[in-house]
Design a protein around this motif. Structure first.
Motif, PDB file in Angstrom:
ATOM      1  N   ASP A 192       0.819  -1.215   0.000  1.00 46.28           N
ATOM      2  CA  ASP A 192       0.000   0.000   0.000  1.00 46.28           C
ATOM      3  C   ASP A 192       0.850   1.262   0.000  1.00 46.28           C
ATOM      4  N   ASP A 193       2.106   1.140   0.453  1.00 47.94           N
ATOM      5  CA  ASP A 193       2.980   2.315   0.462  1.00 47.94           C
ATOM      6  C   ASP A 193       3.306   2.790  -0.950  1.00 47.94           C
ATOM      7  N   LEU A 194       3.175   1.900  -1.928  1.00 48.50           N
ATOM      8  CA  LEU A 194       3.467   2.291  -3.306  1.00 48.50           C
ATOM      9  C   LEU A 194       2.532   3.402  -3.775  1.00 48.50           C
ATOM     10  N   TYR A 195       1.300   3.412  -3.244  1.00 48.30           N
ATOM     11  CA  TYR A 195       0.339   4.429  -3.666  1.00 48.30           C
ATOM     12  C   TYR A 195       0.680   5.811  -3.098  1.00 48.30           C
ATOM     13  N   LYS A 196       1.596   5.848  -2.133  1.00 52.34           N
ATOM     14  CA  LYS A 196       1.982   7.120  -1.531  1.00 52.34           C
ATOM     15  C   LYS A 196       3.177   7.756  -2.256  1.00 52.34           C
ATOM     16  N   LEU A 197       3.804   6.998  -3.135  1.00 52.51           N
ATOM     17  CA  LEU A 197       5.004   7.477  -3.808  1.00 52.51           C
ATOM     18  C   LEU A 197       4.652   8.237  -5.081  1.00 52.51           C
ATOM     19  N   GLN A 198       5.544   9.128  -5.461  1.00 51.42           N
ATOM     20  CA  GLN A 198       5.492   9.766  -6.777  1.00 51.42           C
ATOM     21  C   GLN A 198       6.450   9.012  -7.692  1.00 51.42           C
ATOM     22  N   PHE A 199       5.924   8.504  -8.818  1.00 52.61           N
ATOM     23  CA  PHE A 199       6.733   7.644  -9.671  1.00 52.61           C
ATOM     24  C   PHE A 199       7.244   8.383 -10.906  1.00 52.61           C
ATOM     25  N   ILE A 200       8.458   7.987 -11.300  1.00 50.18           N
ATOM     26  CA  ILE A 200       9.048   8.404 -12.574  1.00 50.18           C
ATOM     27  C   ILE A 200       9.109   7.140 -13.426  1.00 50.18           C
ATOM     28  N   ALA A 201       8.534   7.182 -14.603  1.00 46.19           N
ATOM     29  CA  ALA A 201       8.397   5.971 -15.407  1.00 46.19           C
ATOM     30  C   ALA A 201       8.838   6.214 -16.838  1.00 46.19           C
ATOM     31  N   LEU A 202       9.070   5.104 -17.529  1.00 50.92           N
ATOM     32  CA  LEU A 202       9.275   5.168 -18.966  1.00 50.92           C
ATOM     33  C   LEU A 202       7.941   5.425 -19.660  1.00 50.92           C
ATOM     34  N   ASP A 203       8.009   5.733 -20.941  1.00 51.20           N
ATOM     35  CA  ASP A 203       6.802   5.949 -21.719  1.00 51.20           C
ATOM     36  C   ASP A 203       5.862   4.757 -21.600  1.00 51.20           C
ATOM     37  N   SER A 204       4.565   5.024 -21.568  1.00 52.87           N
ATOM     38  CA  SER A 204       3.578   3.969 -21.347  1.00 52.87           C
ATOM     39  C   SER A 204       3.579   2.907 -22.439  1.00 52.87           C
ATOM     40  N   GLN A 205       4.165   3.190 -23.606  1.00 51.26           N
ATOM     41  CA  GLN A 205       4.214   2.230 -24.698  1.00 51.26           C
ATOM     42  C   GLN A 205       5.482   1.385 -24.697  1.00 51.26           C
ATOM     43  N   SER A 206       6.417   1.663 -23.780  1.00 51.88           N
ATOM     44  CA  SER A 206       7.678   0.927 -23.773  1.00 51.88           C
ATOM     45  C   SER A 206       7.464  -0.481 -23.244  1.00 51.88           C
ATOM     46  N   THR A 207       8.310  -1.412 -23.694  1.00 53.13           N
ATOM     47  CA  THR A 207       8.184  -2.817 -23.298  1.00 53.13           C
ATOM     48  C   THR A 207       8.341  -2.980 -21.794  1.00 53.13           C
ATOM     49  N   ILE A 208       9.368  -2.354 -21.215  1.00 49.56           N
ATOM     50  CA  ILE A 208       9.629  -2.525 -19.787  1.00 49.56           C
ATOM     51  C   ILE A 208       8.470  -1.976 -18.960  1.00 49.56           C
ATOM     52  N   ILE A 228       1.935   8.580 -11.379  1.00 46.85           N
ATOM     53  CA  ILE A 228       3.019   8.794 -12.332  1.00 46.85           C
ATOM     54  C   ILE A 228       3.173  10.302 -12.525  1.00 46.85           C
ATOM     55  N   GLU A 229       4.209  10.854 -11.933  1.00 46.37           N
ATOM     56  CA  GLU A 229       4.426  12.299 -11.987  1.00 46.37           C
ATOM     57  C   GLU A 229       5.230  12.733 -13.210  1.00 46.37           C
ATOM     58  N   MET A 230       5.995  11.783 -13.768  1.00 40.71           N
ATOM     59  CA  MET A 230       6.910  12.161 -14.857  1.00 40.71           C
ATOM     60  C   MET A 230       7.184  10.933 -15.715  1.00 40.71           C
ATOM     61  N   GLU A 231       7.241  11.110 -17.035  1.00 46.70           N
ATOM     62  CA  GLU A 231       7.636  10.056 -17.963  1.00 46.70           C
ATOM     63  C   GLU A 231       8.881  10.503 -18.710  1.00 46.70           C
ATOM     64  N   LEU A 232       9.897   9.670 -18.694  1.00 44.17           N
ATOM     65  CA  LEU A 232      11.159   9.971 -19.369  1.00 44.17           C
ATOM     66  C   LEU A 232      11.453   8.871 -20.378  1.00 44.17           C
ATOM     67  N   ASN A 233      12.369   9.143 -21.293  1.00 47.00           N
ATOM     68  CA  ASN A 233      12.585   8.205 -22.398  1.00 47.00           C
ATOM     69  C   ASN A 233      13.851   7.374 -22.277  1.00 47.00           C
ATOM     70  N   SER A 234      14.520   7.401 -21.116  1.00 51.00           N
ATOM     71  CA  SER A 234      15.719   6.577 -20.957  1.00 51.00           C
ATOM     72  C   SER A 234      15.915   6.201 -19.501  1.00 51.00           C
ATOM     73  N   ILE A 235      16.561   5.056 -19.282  1.00 52.43           N
ATOM     74  CA  ILE A 235      16.856   4.591 -17.930  1.00 52.43           C
ATOM     75  C   ILE A 235      17.821   5.554 -17.231  1.00 52.43           C
ATOM     76  N   GLU A 236      18.802   6.069 -17.963  1.00 51.75           N
ATOM     77  CA  GLU A 236      19.770   6.985 -17.357  1.00 51.75           C
ATOM     78  C   GLU A 236      19.076   8.248 -16.852  1.00 51.75           C
ATOM     79  N   ALA A 237      18.132   8.759 -17.623  1.00 49.02           N
ATOM     80  CA  ALA A 237      17.399   9.953 -17.187  1.00 49.02           C
ATOM     81  C   ALA A 237      16.582   9.654 -15.940  1.00 49.02           C
TER      82      ALA A 237
END
Length: 338
Positions: A192-208, A228-237
């Motif tokens: 349930d703690d996951l719902y309290k976090l702000q997530f940074i994710a890859l694009d919603s269409q990416s395989t991962i 999901i607060e932010m979507e970025l296009n690379s793991i390094e970012a």
């Protein structure tokens, strides 16, 4: 027909124009002049007595005859490349080329380590690494453009019967937190703690991203509730954003070894939940496999594989390309002419 109405150079030019979309860019990619390319196309059309391009638009567009010739031409050029590599193999790994494909994460973090080990044993072999999406990588294997690939996504349905898809290793996806986050001080956190976090994710269409969402769903997590607060296009970012305190993220463990050792990121443990995906080795059993590819499969792949890899996995051996490929191509042409 005693003489072929086209040359290999003309097929290469046709393929380049189709790929680049214009005569000029094709000429640049082949390091020849545009008039030379145009002349070759004109000669080819005259010899075949059919137009190969519609010249009305701004982009070079193939006619139906052009697409047909391109389809067979790509097969012919691939056979020529395989023939050259087979001849190189006579030198017994004192030269030659190994071409490996990979999806984004495996190509960025896993394959360079594997290739480094391979080069220590075979320094004279030229190694190429092609990193693309899972779909594009699978098609490269199917078309004979790479010897083998390691991917983390699902092979397109239309290629699954043509390719050998072998479960290879599990890739664990870790929950990353900024070291300053309050949860970083806890030994484990609850689902349930996951719902309290702000997530940074890859694009919603990416395989991962899709794999993560699927695993979380199977673990009883409602992914629609994750913020999901932010979507970025690379793991390094993403890693840099988490390190800067902008949020949390699920990232492959192979991508964070250095950051964890340096202590700039925190890996959080979620109670009763492990997020894993299966990596697969993909090969084309109907393509020639070089000695370099067989050496890589035999000596390097087992070092990073699941424990039972060597017990029940046999990669296809090299094929005789001489009569088999020529006969198949001749049959395809005969079927079309019929």
């Amino acid at each position: 027909m005693s003489d072929l109405p086209f040359t290999l150079d003309q097929l290469r030019i046709l393929k380049a124009i189709a790929a680049e979309g214009s005569f000029k860019r094709a000429a640049d990619s082949l390091y020849v002049s545009q008039p030379a390319v145009s002349l070759q196309v004109q000669n080819l059309e005259r010899q075949l007595d059919v137009p190969l391009f519609d010249r009305g638009g701004r982009r070079a567009q193939l006619t139906e005859a052009g697409y047909l010739l391109l389809s067979y031409g790509e097969k012919i050029l691939t056979l020529c490349q395989e023939t050259c590599r087979a001849i190189e193999d006579l030198q017994n790994l004192q030269g030659g080329t190994l071409i490996v494909g990979a999806s984004q994460t495996t190509g960025t973090y896993l394959l360079p380590r594997m290739i480094g080990l391979f080069r220590q044993s075979y320094p004279d072999v030229s190694v190429q690494l092609h990193v693309h999406s899972t779909r594009r990588t699978a098609w490269s294997v199917a078309n004979g453009q790479v010897d083998l690939a390691i991917i983390g996504g699902e092979v397109p349905a239309e290629l699954q019967e043509a390719l050998e898809i072998i479960p290879y290793a599990e890739d664990e996806l870790a929950l990353l937190l900024p070291v300053s986050h309050p949860f970083a001080k806890m030994e484990t956190i609850q689902k349930d703690d996951l719902y309290k976090l702000q997530f940074i994710a890859l694009d919603s269409q990416s395989t991962i991203r899709k794999v993560i969402d699927q695993v979380l769903t199977r673990s009883g997590i409602d992914t629609r509730r994750l913020r999901i607060e932010m979507e970025l296009n690379s793991i390094e970012a993403i890693k840099n954003a988490v390190q800067s305190g902008l949020g949390a993220s699920f990232v492959s463990t192979s991508a964070i070894e250095k950051e964890l050792q340096m202590g700039v990121l925190h890996r959080a443990q979620v109670e009763d939940m492990v997020v894993k995906r299966m990596l697969s080795v993909v090969v084309n059993p109907n393509r020639y496999r070089s000695k370099a590819a067989e050496a890589f499969s035999r000596e390097i792949l087992p070092q990073f594989a699941r424990p039972d890899w060597g017990k029940d996995v046999v990669l296809p051996s090299a094929l005789d390309i001489n009569s088999l490929k020529a006969a198949r191509l001749a049959q395809e042409i005969a079927n079309h002419e019929a």
